[in-house]
Design an enzyme around this catalytic site. Structure first.
Site, PDB file in Angstrom:
ATOM      1  CG  HIS A 123      -0.244  -0.311   2.509  1.00 18.34           C
ATOM      2  ND1 HIS A 123       0.639   0.569   3.078  1.00 18.34           N
ATOM      3  CD2 HIS A 123      -0.274  -1.391   3.336  1.00 18.34           C
ATOM      4  CE1 HIS A 123       1.102   0.073   4.210  1.00 18.34           C
ATOM      5  NE2 HIS A 123       0.583  -1.138   4.396  1.00 18.34           N
ATOM      6  N   GLY A 180       1.952   3.092   2.279  1.00 22.17           N
ATOM      7  CA  GLY A 180       2.995   3.102   3.313  1.00 22.17           C
ATOM      8  C   GLY A 180       4.261   2.474   2.763  1.00 22.17           C
ATOM      9  CG  HIS A 181       4.335  -1.686   1.916  1.00 23.01           C
ATOM     10  ND1 HIS A 181       3.007  -2.056   1.937  1.00 23.01           N
ATOM     11  CD2 HIS A 181       4.924  -2.383   2.911  1.00 23.01           C
ATOM     12  CE1 HIS A 181       2.816  -2.949   2.892  1.00 23.01           C
ATOM     13  NE2 HIS A 181       3.954  -3.160   3.509  1.00 23.01           N
ATOM     14  CE  LYS A 209       0.499   0.212  11.069  1.00 27.17           C
ATOM     15  NZ  LYS A 209       0.790  -1.117  10.537  1.00 27.17           N
ATOM     16  CG  ASP A 210       5.572  -2.154  11.767  1.00 23.58           C
ATOM     17  OD1 ASP A 210       4.841  -2.991  12.270  1.00 23.58           O
ATOM     18  OD2 ASP A 210       5.377  -1.682  10.623  1.00 23.58           O
ATOM     19  CD  GLN A 265       9.627  -4.363  11.656  1.00 23.06           C
ATOM     20  OE1 GLN A 265       9.091  -5.454  11.779  1.00 23.06           O
ATOM     21  NE2 GLN A 265       9.412  -3.591  10.613  1.00 23.06           N
ATOM     22  CE  LYS A 296      -2.895   5.195   2.537  1.00 24.20           C
ATOM     23  NZ  LYS A 296      -3.625   5.005   1.306  1.00 24.20           N
ATOM     24  CB  SER A 356      -1.035  -5.718   4.722  1.00 26.89           C
ATOM     25  OG  SER A 356       0.110  -5.097   4.197  1.00 26.89           O
TER      26      SER A 356
HETATM   27  P1  AMP Z   1       5.022  -5.077   6.437  1.00 27.39           P
HETATM   28  O1  AMP Z   1       4.788  -5.447   5.023  1.00 27.39           O
HETATM   29  O2  AMP Z   1       3.769  -4.753   7.190  1.00 27.39           O
HETATM   30  O3  AMP Z   1       5.952  -6.002   7.164  1.00 27.39           O
HETATM   31  O4  AMP Z   1       5.790  -3.686   6.397  1.00 27.39           O
HETATM   32  C1  AMP Z   1       6.970  -3.521   5.659  1.00 27.39           C
HETATM   33  C2  AMP Z   1       7.540  -2.149   5.944  1.00 27.39           C
HETATM   34  O5  AMP Z   1       6.589  -1.138   5.593  1.00 27.39           O
HETATM   35  C3  AMP Z   1       7.870  -1.930   7.437  1.00 27.39           C
HETATM   36  O6  AMP Z   1       9.084  -1.205   7.549  1.00 27.39           O
HETATM   37  C4  AMP Z   1       6.703  -1.121   7.910  1.00 27.39           C
HETATM   38  O7  AMP Z   1       6.984  -0.298   9.028  1.00 27.39           O
HETATM   39  C5  AMP Z   1       6.404  -0.262   6.678  1.00 27.39           C
HETATM   40  N1  AMP Z   1       5.033   0.228   6.742  1.00 27.39           N
HETATM   41  C6  AMP Z   1       3.890  -0.499   6.857  1.00 27.39           C
HETATM   42  N2  AMP Z   1       2.825   0.317   6.951  1.00 27.39           N
HETATM   43  C7  AMP Z   1       3.297   1.589   6.908  1.00 27.39           C
HETATM   44  C8  AMP Z   1       2.686   2.883   6.973  1.00 27.39           C
HETATM   45  N3  AMP Z   1       1.377   3.040   7.103  1.00 27.39           N
HETATM   46  N4  AMP Z   1       3.492   3.967   6.890  1.00 27.39           N
HETATM   47  C9  AMP Z   1       4.843   3.823   6.778  1.00 27.39           C
HETATM   48  N5  AMP Z   1       5.475   2.647   6.702  1.00 27.39           N
HETATM   49  C10 AMP Z   1       4.713   1.541   6.772  1.00 27.39           C
END
Ligand code: AMP
Length: 281
Positions: A34, A36-37, A149-150, A153, A184, A186
Site C-alpha cells: 500500500h 505506506g510501503h 508505523k512499526d 521494530q 495504512k 495490509s
Molecule cells: P510489512 O509489510 O507490514 O511487514 O511492512 C513492511 C515495511 O513497511 C515496514 O518497515 C513497515 O513499518 C512499513 N510500513 C507499513 N505500513 C506503513 C505505513 N502506514 N506507513 C509507513 N510505513 C509503513
C-alpha cells in the site's frame, strides 16, 4: 524490473550492480503493498541508485494462532505497485528457499523486545531479527528503509545493526495514513465496514495523547488513563496494550522527560492494529 525467487539470482543481480559502482537501497516487506510501503520505495529511489524490495510473509515472526495463513497475498498487485515506483528488483522467495531443511539459527534481541508488541507476541522479534539479518546478508544493501508505523521494530533493527556491526544504514520513514487518519496497513483489509469506522479510535487516541504531551503532560499514568478511557468509548475496540516507553531502551517510564514512544495495539473485532507516536524533547 526483475522478479526473482532464489537467493542465487538476487546475489547475481546485486553483484552486477555493485560491479558497476551503483548503490543499493532495500525495502523489506510482507507484501499486499500500500502507500505506506510505496513511501519507503520512494525514499529508497531518492537515496540510492538501485532499489530492491522483498515480498515474503515470514512464518517465524508469527506466533501460534496468529494470522500467518490468512495474511493477504497478491503478487500481481504488488509487482504493479513496485513497477510504478521504479523498483529494480523484487525478491519473492518461498519458505523453503529462506528456511531450508534442518534450519537452526535465530537472532535474538535481549531486552528491547520486553514491552509493547514483544510482550504480546513473545517470539515475534526473534523472527523479525532473523529474517531481516538473512535478507541483509542476501541483498547486502547500502541502505534499508523501515516505517515508523512499526516503531519498536525500527528501534530493534537499528540496535541489531549497530550491535552486530552490520554495514547497512537503517533509515526510518514516517507513518502514512488514510485521509481519515487510520494508519495504512495490509491488515486493514480484514476490517468490515463497521470495523473500519471503529478503527479510527486508534488514530484519534494517538492525536489525543500527542496533544496532551505537547501541552506539557509529564505524568505517564494521567496520559495512559486518558488514552485508555478514549479507546473504551468504542464498543468494538479491545485494548491489547497502551504504553509509554523510553525511545531508545524501550523500557517503561513513569515520567515524560526524555524521548518517548507512546504506542498501542488494539483489537478491532478480531483484527489487531497498531499505532504510535514518538516524542522528542
Ligand atoms: P510489512 O509489510 O507490514 O511487514 O511492512 C513492511 C515495511 O513497511 C515496514 O518497515 C513497515 O513499518 C512499513 N510500513 C507499513 N505500513 C506503513 C505505513 N502506514 N506507513 C509507513 N510505513 C509503513
Amino acid at each position: 524490473m526483475k522478479i526473482v525467487t532464489t537467493i542465487k539470482e538476487v546475489k547475481e543481480t546485486i553483484n552486477e550492480w555493485r560491479a558497476r559502482g551503483l548503490s543499493v537501497g532495500f525495502v523489506p516487506t510482507m507484501g499486499y503493498l500500500h502507500e505506506g510501503h510505496a513511501s519507503l520505495m520512494k525514499e529508497a529511489k531518492k537515496q540510492t541508485d538501485k532499489v530492491a524490495v522483498s515480498i515474503f510473509v515470514n512464518p517465524t515472526q508469527f506466533g501460534p494462532g496468529e494470522d500467518y495463513d490468512a495474511y493477504p497475498r497478491d503478487l500481481d498487485h504488488d509487482a504493479a505497485m513496485c513497477e510504478a515506483e521504479g523498483v529494480d528488483l523484487i525478491f519473492h522467495p518461498s519458505v523453503e528457499e529462506m528456511y531450508g531443511k534442518n534450519y537452526n539459527t535465530y537472532v535474538n534481541m535481549e531486552t528491547l523486545g520486553d514491552e509493547l508488541c514483544g510482550k504480546s507476541r513473545p517470539t515475534h522479534f526473534r523472527g523479525v531479527c532473523t529474517v531481516v539479518t538473512k535478507l541483509f546478508n542476501i541483498v547486502n544493501p547500502d541502505k534499508a528503509f523501515f516505517g515508523q508505523k512499526d516503531a519498536q521494530q525500527f528501534v530493534i533493527i537499528k540496535r541489531m545493526v549497530k550491535d552486530l556491526n552490520m554495514r547497512v544504514e537503517v533509515i526510518g520513514c514516517p507513518i502514512i495514513r488514510e485521509e481519515d487518519g487510520l494508519a495504512k496497513s495490509s491488515r486493514n483489509t480484514y476490517l468490515s465496514a463497521e470495523e473500519r469506522q471503529a478503527a479510527l479510535i486508534l488514530s484519534q487516541t494517538i492525536a489525543l495523547g500527542l496533544d496532551m504531551v505537547k501541552n506539557g503532560e509529564k505524568d505517564v499514568n494521567t496520559l495512559l488513563t486518558a488514552m485508555k478511557e478514549k479507546i473504551e468509548t468504542e464498543p468494538l475496540a479491545k485494548i491489547d496494550y497502551v504504553e509509554v516507553v523510553d525511545g531508545e531502551t524501550m523500557q517503561k517510564v513513569n515520567t515524560i522527560e526524555e524521548s518517548v514512544l507512546v504506542a498501542m495495539a488494539v483489537y478491532i473485532g478480531k483484527t489487531r492494529l497498531i499505532d504510535n507516536f514518538m516524542y522528542e524533547f
